[in-house]
Design an enzyme around this catalytic site. Structure first.
Site, PDB file in Angstrom:
ATOM      1  CD  GLU A 111      45.137  38.003  32.565  1.00  0.00           C
ATOM      2  OE1 GLU A 111      45.406  37.055  31.779  1.00  0.00           O
ATOM      3  OE2 GLU A 111      44.078  38.622  32.527  1.00  0.00           O
ATOM      4  CE1 TYR A 166      37.684  35.615  34.810  1.00  0.00           C
ATOM      5  CE2 TYR A 166      39.729  34.447  35.251  1.00  0.00           C
ATOM      6  CZ  TYR A 166      38.939  35.220  34.422  1.00  0.00           C
ATOM      7  OH  TYR A 166      39.409  35.566  33.197  1.00  0.00           O
ATOM      8  NE  ARG A 175      42.217  32.491  31.034  1.00  0.00           N
ATOM      9  CZ  ARG A 175      41.255  33.287  31.511  1.00  0.00           C
ATOM     10  NH1 ARG A 175      41.498  34.582  31.684  1.00  0.00           N
ATOM     11  NH2 ARG A 175      40.057  32.821  31.786  1.00  0.00           N
ATOM     12  NE  ARG A 225      45.606  40.509  30.404  1.00  0.00           N
ATOM     13  CZ  ARG A 225      44.860  39.926  29.476  1.00  0.00           C
ATOM     14  NH1 ARG A 225      45.351  39.627  28.295  1.00  0.00           N
ATOM     15  NH2 ARG A 225      43.577  39.629  29.714  1.00  0.00           N
ATOM     16  CG  HIS A 231      39.715  37.667  37.440  1.00  0.00           C
ATOM     17  ND1 HIS A 231      38.581  38.265  37.910  1.00  0.00           N
ATOM     18  CD2 HIS A 231      39.716  37.884  36.102  1.00  0.00           C
ATOM     19  CE1 HIS A 231      37.909  38.804  36.898  1.00  0.00           C
ATOM     20  NE2 HIS A 231      38.590  38.588  35.780  1.00  0.00           N
ATOM     21  CD  GLU A 252      41.901  37.239  27.122  1.00  0.00           C
ATOM     22  OE1 GLU A 252      42.087  38.446  27.377  1.00  0.00           O
ATOM     23  OE2 GLU A 252      41.270  36.472  27.865  1.00  0.00           O
ATOM     24  CG  ASP A 288      34.087  40.982  28.442  1.00  0.00           C
ATOM     25  OD1 ASP A 288      34.377  39.880  28.924  1.00  0.00           O
ATOM     26  OD2 ASP A 288      34.810  41.990  28.558  1.00  0.00           O
ATOM     27  CD  GLU A 336      41.435  41.385  32.709  1.00  0.00           C
ATOM     28  OE1 GLU A 336      42.035  40.587  31.997  1.00  0.00           O
ATOM     29  OE2 GLU A 336      40.406  41.113  33.333  1.00  0.00           O
ATOM     30  CG  HIS A 395      40.944  42.253  28.313  1.00  0.00           C
ATOM     31  ND1 HIS A 395      40.001  43.084  28.852  1.00  0.00           N
ATOM     32  CD2 HIS A 395      40.521  40.991  28.560  1.00  0.00           C
ATOM     33  CE1 HIS A 395      39.037  42.363  29.405  1.00  0.00           C
ATOM     34  NE2 HIS A 395      39.339  41.100  29.248  1.00  0.00           N
ATOM     35  CD1 TRP A 437      33.829  37.236  40.741  1.00  0.00           C
ATOM     36  CD2 TRP A 437      34.348  38.500  38.980  1.00  0.00           C
ATOM     37  NE1 TRP A 437      33.673  36.473  39.622  1.00  0.00           N
ATOM     38  CE2 TRP A 437      33.995  37.232  38.516  1.00  0.00           C
ATOM     39  CE3 TRP A 437      34.737  39.469  38.054  1.00  0.00           C
ATOM     40  CZ2 TRP A 437      33.988  36.875  37.171  1.00  0.00           C
ATOM     41  CZ3 TRP A 437      34.741  39.141  36.712  1.00  0.00           C
ATOM     42  CH2 TRP A 437      34.345  37.837  36.277  1.00  0.00           C
ATOM     43  CG  ASP A 473      43.146  36.207  34.686  1.00  0.00           C
ATOM     44  OD1 ASP A 473      43.562  36.855  35.652  1.00  0.00           O
ATOM     45  OD2 ASP A 473      42.314  36.645  33.857  1.00  0.00           O
TER      46      ASP A 473
END
Ligand code: GCO
Ligand code: MG
Length: 402
Positions: free
Chosen positions: A236, A159, A147, A283, A212, A339, A316, A262, A312, A402, A210
């Protein structure tokens, strides 16, 4: 078998993780990931106050009934906090089921459809050269899919682009930091990045990107179309996840494959995306999407429309979620890609893992259940720290995605 106790383990080895541990009268326990980035304690409270008391005494093998008890049985359904709690319970129960039958989770999901799991890495750089160098490092590490996220001239922070020398971690201590966004600069920059990356690495490497959630439908259509010469594996989250109709416009204009979901929690967030074939990869991860019980149904539903999975797997989400995802990815027939962002080493002081990366793929050992364990004493050495994801504004101050 009966559930005798359950507890929520909160720890912060480098970043916050929430883990649900369910004990049984058979001496077997199960672990579920309950981490929701930047909203961790909301899920911990939901589990402690409303779920754990209702779990005691139930037979942990009844995963279907218990799932519906906490989903259908609850008047206030869906949403990230509720569904992360439901997911954690479900993962812990499937972990117990595997341990009780002394077999890895994938054997309960249909057995192996493949031997190893294709993963994609993250490459980032503040500018084009740094980005190309980082893609080169991932290729050297034998990744077959990368990615690519690159800084955009004129935007201070963006991001997906890591701070110098560190692995990417968007949550920051305290309340949300503010970033500034400019779609026009971004749209001009991305195709140039992919042109150069293709020039440098040829056409066999799988490339992903991505967005986002940052484009309007027509902007996303322009981007997807302008990236066609570089034939991405996927683009994505090109538009904000909640506007399902937005994907129709994009699809009318481009053949770039699309991955989305995600931030989704149930199949009801994307039935139109699936039945109208507006996406190519789903995702929604096990940890936020209702665990094994719900994702088995969603993956089967998606497979009818020739849609594959690409879960995803950011850092985190805890190692419990990643291991569970690998079992799931091994078993289902419409697996696409996983991922993979390796956790920092300190995470493995607390979580004992059963998977390893080898030549572009993830592999998992034959430990029963999900197969990840937690060292509770070590977890206590890393207490919770408030941390949040950033927020975004346009240059004129308007709040943005975001
Ligand atoms: C990804 C995601 C993450 C999210 C993060 C939010 O594709 O991996 O977009 O980077 O931003 O998981 O908590
Ligand atoms: Mg993403």
């Amino acid at each position: 078998m009966r559930i005798t106790a359950a507890k929520v383990i909160v720890c912060c080895p480098g970043r916050n993780f929430i883990t649900l541990k369910i004990d049984t009268d058979a001496g077997i326990y199960g672990l579920g990931d309950a981490t929701l980035n930047g909203r961790e304690l909301a899920v911990a409270t939901y589990l402690e106050q409303y779920c754990i008391p209702a779990l005691i005494g139930k037979d942990p093998r009844n995963t279907e009934d218990i799932w519906h008890y906490f989903y259908r049985g609850v008047y206030w359904k869906r949403g990230a906090v509720t569904m992360t709690a439901v997911s954690a319970i479900d993962l812990a129960l499937w972990d117990i089921k595997g341990k009780a039958l002394n077999t890895p989770l994938y054997n309960l999901l249909g057995g192996k459809s493949r031997e190893r799991i294709l993963v994609y890495a993250h490459a980032t750089g503040k500018n084009l050269q740094q980005t190309i160098d980082d893609v080169g490092r991932k290729v050297e590490q034998s990744f077959q899919a990368v990615r690519v996220q690159s800084g955009v001239a004129g935007l201070a922070k963006i991001y997906g682009v890591a701070k110098d020398g560190r692995s990417y971690e968007p949550a920051q201590k305290g309340m949300p930091a503010e970033e500034v966004w400019d779609t026009s600069k971004y749209l001009n920059s991305v195709p140039q990045v992919f042109e150069k990356v293709r020039e440098a690495f040829g056409h066999d490497l799988h490339l992903l990107h991505d967005v986002h959630h940052r484009c309007t439908p027509i902007e996303a259509a322009r981007l997807a179309k302008s990236l066609e010469p570089y034939h991405l594996f996927w683009l994505e989250d090109p538009v904000s996840g909640e506007l399902q109709e937005g994907l129709r416009l994009l699809r009318q204009h481009s053949t770039t494959p699309i991955a989305i979901g995600e931030v989704f929690n149930t199949v009801y967030d994307y039935t139109a995306l699936i039945t109208e074939q507006l996406i190519d990869y789903i995702r929604m991860p096990l940890v936020h999407g209702g665990g094994i019980t719900h994702l088995l149904k969603v993956a089967a539903f998606a497979s009818i429309y020739h849609i594959q999975t690409g879960f995803h797997g950011a850092t985190d989400l805890s190692p419990v979620n990643l291991a569970a995802s690998i079992h799931f990815d091994l078993a289902i027939s419409n697996f696409g890609i996983q991922e993979y962002m390796p956790h920092q080493e300190v995470v493995h002081e607390v979580f004992k893992i059963n998977y390893r990366f080898d030549s572009g793929f993830l592999q998992i050992n034959e430990a029963p259940g999900i197969g990840v364990d937690i060292d509770e004493e070590k977890a206590r050495d890393y207490p919770y720290q408030t941390a949040c994801l950033p927020v975004n504004r346009k240059a004129d101050g308007t709040m943005y995605y975001w």
